[in-house]
Design an enzyme around this catalytic site. Structure first.
Site, mmCIF file in Angstrom:
data_model
loop_
_atom_site.group_PDB
_atom_site.id
_atom_site.type_symbol
_atom_site.label_atom_id
_atom_site.label_comp_id
_atom_site.label_asym_id
_atom_site.label_seq_id
_atom_site.Cartn_x
_atom_site.Cartn_y
_atom_site.Cartn_z
ATOM 1 C CB THR A 57 -2.306 -5.153 7.173
ATOM 2 O OG1 THR A 57 -2.108 -6.444 6.583
ATOM 3 C CG2 THR A 57 -1.003 -4.669 7.770
ATOM 4 C CB ALA A 116 -8.640 -11.683 3.244
ATOM 5 C CE LYS A 155 -6.743 -7.009 6.826
ATOM 6 N NZ LYS A 155 -7.228 -7.610 5.569
ATOM 7 C CB SER A 159 -1.019 -0.008 1.142
ATOM 8 O OG SER A 159 -0.430 -0.389 2.337
ATOM 9 C CG ASN A 181 -11.094 -22.718 8.171
ATOM 10 O OD1 ASN A 181 -10.308 -22.239 7.352
ATOM 11 N ND2 ASN A 181 -10.919 -22.622 9.471
ATOM 12 C CG ASP A 229 -9.879 -6.893 2.910
ATOM 13 O OD1 ASP A 229 -9.073 -6.268 2.190
ATOM 14 O OD2 ASP A 229 -9.604 -7.278 4.065
#
Lengths: 376, 376
Positions: free
Chosen positions: A93, A169, A97, A47, A190, A134
């Protein structure tokens, strides 16, 4: 906003005293600033170069700083940022978050549902408002051109989707996907079932179409969805410290099958060739098994099934490679990453600053997208 | 060389009449030209952008053209090129690196030994002289910085090397390597033993240190050489027509183990997703076996063994990836490709033109290297 205020040096010095990194002296010449909070964004975040290219292209007297924050200092850093009238806002980040939420004054509804914030704007009165760009970045790059041709040509309403992973994310993407594909179903696979079920519960409270599944169901589901998304860190370059403190490398793994890598041997520098070598030898049978299963699943997925990976380093993960080999359309996370930065820049952090500077919304958005894509 | 001569349009039209591609009208504005002869260089060759960037940066009134030549037209094309006083010279790529030889007036000794030419300079009297800059480019990028840090830090004299493949580029590399590593041995491993033995015989006539081996010896040899070079097309992207007319894809394969891919199914467009899909399904057990063996060999190669791949698309082949995973230093063919283009440009094709234009050799070489690396 035309004269240079000497106090910015003092403000940055105050901020620096709580950080693990320092700024170069020339950043004191700017009038406004934004930044990114994370564990060590100065070492990997894209970024700063994206945002600074946009600031430069628009002729704005502002810069974007990486802010390396150790966990205990997070409240101090947020306090100093809130107090600074020069602050436009900041990105958030790993690993902050989620832990940033209680430190903010307000969190937008969708970000609050997601339970994670990646963008914070500072209001004129000093309030810090959290957003999550995101998921919107993901959707934008999935169905409309950002840097490349989008992965999906038309609407994805009604499409069944398999999303692998339940981290920050993936969670954001899950909410935006579930909303968009309804009445299509979102299968959430997951490694640890509890985390997947947790995301499914939260998504279902809003949209009702999420189904948590175990990793062992990936093969069967890949054979009957229109899109498979990797939101896990399988395939990502670099070292990774797991919740149980093991340090592993996930790059050789595909998200289509389970991974149980050996830990990087204790007592060695994990970044050394020797550590990599010994880790690889210990993990090889597991890598082979993962890859074999992945190749098989990729080969049997319907031709029309597309594959999206939120990972962008390496450019092509094992997951994407196997699906490309087998004739499927694929895209990595570059488009999402740029789209979310554009959203954060244009719609959140700099929205007011851009308006005050006389920029027209559509034109500035196009320009920012071009600049960020150029320097990627 | 300062005034524009209108006859270049006629010369290019004559050339075009023997080609499978055409030129854009604006190339007629230039005074001098060079080009690349191959089957369809207009569709894949990197050299036009590299050479044209160098011409532009140096302010030279010259351009570089891709020349798509069908086999029966090769003598005609060479005849027209020889007759053109505007021609500086040309590069030669697949499949003409060998068949060009009898059409030239002179071939430099090393290129003649290699039996392949990749660079032809036109002398003032119209004679066409052939060279091979593949091997020198390889050596330059192996031991000195071209675009990146070189793969080998010091001299490679005395080092044992394993070279896989016996095609055009591998053959050129074999001669230069054998010369440089003596008294070290050069092991030449090829899929078909006859081709490997043929290269070994030719190399031995000059240097005496080449040993042809079968592919089944790669595993054992990888465990005791200082450098492994992939000069085969295993790992390369795109379709490949083999000597027996089968069309295959070699990208999923590592050069460290045998590959027996299925042919792309007849009756389908080989470039279609459906062809890729069916080819992949038929080749999957073979890909798995190749990858399994490659991972094993990579894991057991000594830590100090470096790996070099002449392939540069994809950026990282399976061969390089497996060796990187296992902690070895690796490099792809980008450095070699740029170094050989720099050699061809500065030392062969444009040497006289550069001198006449007042350029100093060392400075112009540095500038050309920078420009070619920039536009790669």
């Amino acid at each position: 906003m035309s004269t240079r205020n000497p106090s910015i040096g003092l403000e940055l010095a105050r901020l620096e005293s709580h950080l693990a990194n320092t700024f170069s002296p020339d950043v004191r010449a700017y009038q406004r600033f934004a930044g990114i909070i994370g564990d060590r964004p100065s070492q990997y975040a894209k970024s700063p170069s994206l945002w600074n290219a946009a600031f430069t292209a628009l002729g704005l007297n502002a810069m974007f700083l990486p802010l390396d924050v150790d966990q205990p200092k997070l409240p101090d850093v947020v306090r100093v940022l809130r107090a600074s009238e020069r602050l436009l806002g900041f990105s958030v980040t790993v690993p902050y978050k989620v832990s940033i939420l209680p430190l903010l004054d307000e969190v937008e509804e969708k970000a609050s549902r997601i339970g994670a914030v990646n963008t914070v704007a500072r209001m004129a009165d000093g309030r810090l408002v959290g957003y999550n760009t995101d998921g919107s970045g993901f959707l934008a790059s999935l169905t409309a051109p950002v840097v490349d041709r989008p992965l999906c040509d038309g609407s994805i309403a009604g499409m069944d989707v398999l999303l692998i992973g339940a981290g920050g994310a993936a969670r954001a993407v899950a909410f935006f996907l579930a909303d968009q594909i309804a009445p299509g179903r979102l299968f959430l696979a997951n490694r640890t079932d509890a985390a997947g079920q947790d995301v499914a519960r939260a998504v279902n409270a809003a949209y009702g179409n999420a189904i948590a599944v175990g990793e062992e169901q990936i093969g069967e589901l890949a054979g009957r969805v229109g899109l498979i998304v990797n939101g896990s860190t399988k395939g990502q370059a670099g070292l990774r410290r797991l919740a149980d403190e093991r340090v592993v490398m996930l790059e050789p793994y595909s998200a289509l099958a389970p991974a149980t890598p050996a830990p990087v041997p204790a007592g060695l520098d994990p970044a050394s060739d020797e550590a990599r070598r010994r880790w690889f030898e210990a993990s090889r049978p597991d890598i082979e098994q993962n890859n074999r299963r992945s190749l098989e699943i990729a080969a049997h997925a319907p031709a029309a099934t597309a594959a999206y990976d939120l990972v962008y380093a390496p450019t092509e993960t094992v997951f994407l490679r196997h699906l490309r080999y087998s004739g499927h359309r694929t895209a990595n996370g570059k488009g999402m990453n740029i789209a979310q930065a554009v959203d954060a820049f244009c719609d959140r952090v700099c929205a007011e600053y851009l308006r005050d500077s006389g920029f027209e919304a559509t034109a500035v958005r196009r320009r920012v997208t071009e600049e960020m894509s150029r320097v990627w």
